[in-house]
Design an enzyme around this catalytic site. Structure first.
Site, PDB file in Angstrom:
ATOM      1  CG  ASP A 189      -0.751   7.741  -0.254  1.00 41.15           C
ATOM      2  OD1 ASP A 189       0.130   7.305  -1.056  1.00 41.15           O
ATOM      3  OD2 ASP A 189      -1.986   7.158  -0.255  1.00 41.15           O
ATOM      4  NE  ARG A 209      -7.122   3.923  -6.470  1.00 40.63           N
ATOM      5  CZ  ARG A 209      -6.363   4.092  -5.465  1.00 40.63           C
ATOM      6  NH1 ARG A 209      -5.306   3.050  -4.925  1.00 40.63           N
ATOM      7  NH2 ARG A 209      -6.568   4.967  -4.595  1.00 40.63           N
ATOM      8  CG  HIS A 225     -10.938   3.549  -4.092  1.00 47.07           C
ATOM      9  ND1 HIS A 225     -11.545   2.702  -3.226  1.00 47.07           N
ATOM     10  CD2 HIS A 225      -9.738   4.277  -3.619  1.00 47.07           C
ATOM     11  CE1 HIS A 225     -10.718   3.018  -2.109  1.00 47.07           C
ATOM     12  NE2 HIS A 225      -9.753   3.833  -2.262  1.00 47.07           N
ATOM     13  CB  SER A 263      -0.746  -0.153   1.261  1.00 48.18           C
ATOM     14  OG  SER A 263      -1.319   1.342   1.746  1.00 48.18           O
ATOM     15  CD  GLU A 322      -3.832   6.339  -7.266  1.00 52.34           C
ATOM     16  OE1 GLU A 322      -3.667   5.545  -6.530  1.00 52.34           O
ATOM     17  OE2 GLU A 322      -4.071   7.588  -6.773  1.00 52.34           O
TER      18      GLU A 322
HETATM   19  C1  SPV Z   1      -3.456   2.306  -0.621  1.00 52.94           C
HETATM   20  O1  SPV Z   1      -3.587   1.610   0.207  1.00 52.94           O
HETATM   21  O2  SPV Z   1      -2.527   3.391  -0.611  1.00 52.94           O
HETATM   22  C2  SPV Z   1      -4.529   2.973  -1.464  1.00 52.94           C
HETATM   23  C3  SPV Z   1      -5.847   2.498  -1.091  1.00 52.94           C
HETATM   24  O3  SPV Z   1      -4.036   3.188  -2.629  1.00 52.94           O
HETATM   25  S1  SPV Z   1      -6.623   4.108  -0.624  1.00 52.94           S
HETATM   26  O4  SPV Z   1      -5.746   4.450   0.590  1.00 52.94           O
HETATM   27  O5  SPV Z   1      -7.858   3.730  -0.307  1.00 52.94           O
HETATM   28  O6  SPV Z   1      -6.313   4.931  -1.637  1.00 52.94           O
HETATM   29 MG    MG Z   2      -2.194   4.428  -2.558  1.00 54.36          MG
END
Ligand code: SPV
Ligand code: MG
Length: 279
Positions: free
Chosen positions: A35, A135, A166, A23, A91
């Site tokens: 992130d 994605r 998603h 992830s 994605e």
């Molecule tokens: C991750 O686990 O980094 C994902 C899923 O991409 S989410 O956090 O839902 O975007």
């Molecule tokens: Mg992610």
């Protein structure tokens, strides 16, 4: 099941899961960064390599947007294959991406450009089993079912092995409406982080191929670390936590120290066998 380093990957495998979700959220969090592509793609690659080294089950890397255009993505695919990673999910957002649960109306990638990226990845892979998951962030970005279907179809036709649809709603309504229209045109992957209450049998009933439990080990570890750190800080002793945390032997087992000891007996002249009967 999510993992974010070699240790958590090993725990995922020994628990019995069939595959690992590397992830982006969990890996970046474990590094203490956001992130938002703050960790570089080679830093992510290095984490994936540690995961591959400690496990035998397939790893699907969260490749965000592919770290650039088709060219950056095909280089990623090449490097992932070299490091024994089984597949990558990309994605349809823009670099640098943001986590899907932050903010509204995130801009999406152009469909044709994203299809080119998928094709470039498929043309680059050497192992027929390597998987590219596309994605769709249409629901996340506030677009409706029509856009989600349009994108899923286009990515499937461009060669994606599976489509990850998603949704950030607390109910699976968007996913169910999509699955009714999708009509089993190809494998669908979901990430039910926000609609966690939905029973798993329902996902099976709607023919979803793969469910990713995307962040539960990093979240579990954050809570465990907070509780333990606080307890030690407040009590000024480690006595109270000793029974609550993993024993040292568990660390040694997860690191496979026994294998090194055996190897030392084979390869290291003068290794004293009795020193190694401790574990
Ligand atoms: C991750 O686990 O980094 C994902 C899923 O991409 S989410 O956090 O839902 O975007
Ligand atoms: Mg992610």
């Amino acid at each position: 099941m999510e993992s974010h380093n070699g240790l958590s990957a090993r725990i995922v495998e020994e628990t019995g899961f069939k595959g690992i979700w590397a992830s982006g959220l969990a890996m970046s969090a474990s590094l203490g960064v956001r992130d938002s592509n703050e960790a570089s793609w080679t830093q992510v690659l290095e984490i994936a390599e540690y995961m591959a080294d400690t496990t035998t089950i397939p790893i699907l890397l969260d490749g965000d947007t592919g770290y650039g255009n088709f060219n950056n993505f095909r280089r990623l695919v090449k490097k992932l294959e070299q490091r024994d990673v089984a597949g990558v999910c990309i994605e349809d957002k823009l670099f640098p991406k943001s986590n899907s649960f932050i903010g509204e109306q995130q801009p999406l990638a152009d469909v044709d450009e994203f299809c080119g990226k998928i094709k470039a990845g498929k043309d680059t892979q050497r192992d027929d089993d390597f998987c590219i998951v596309a994605r769709v962030e249409a629901f996340i970005a506030g677009w409706g079912l029509e856009e989600a279907l349009h994108r899923a179809n286009a990515y499937r036709e461009a060669g994606a092995d599976a489509v990850l649809m998603h949704s950030k709603l607390s109910e699976p309504d968007e996913i169910i409406s999509f699955m009714k229209e999708w009509d089993d045109r190809g494998p669908i992957v979901i990430v039910p982080t926000k609609y966690y209450d939905t029973p798993t049998w329902m996902f099976k009933e709607f023919h979803i191929s793969l469910v990713i439990w995307a962040n539960h080990l990093i979240r579990a570890s954050i809570k465990a670390m907070q509780i333990t750190a606080e307890e030690i800080y407040n009590s000024q002793t480690i006595a109270a936590v000793e029974q609550e945390i993993a024993p040292l032997d568990d660390i040694f087992r997860l690191q496979n120290v026994a294998e090194l000891q055996q190897a030392e007996r084979s390869y290291l002249p003068g290794t004293n066998k009795s020193n190694h009967d401790q574990l």
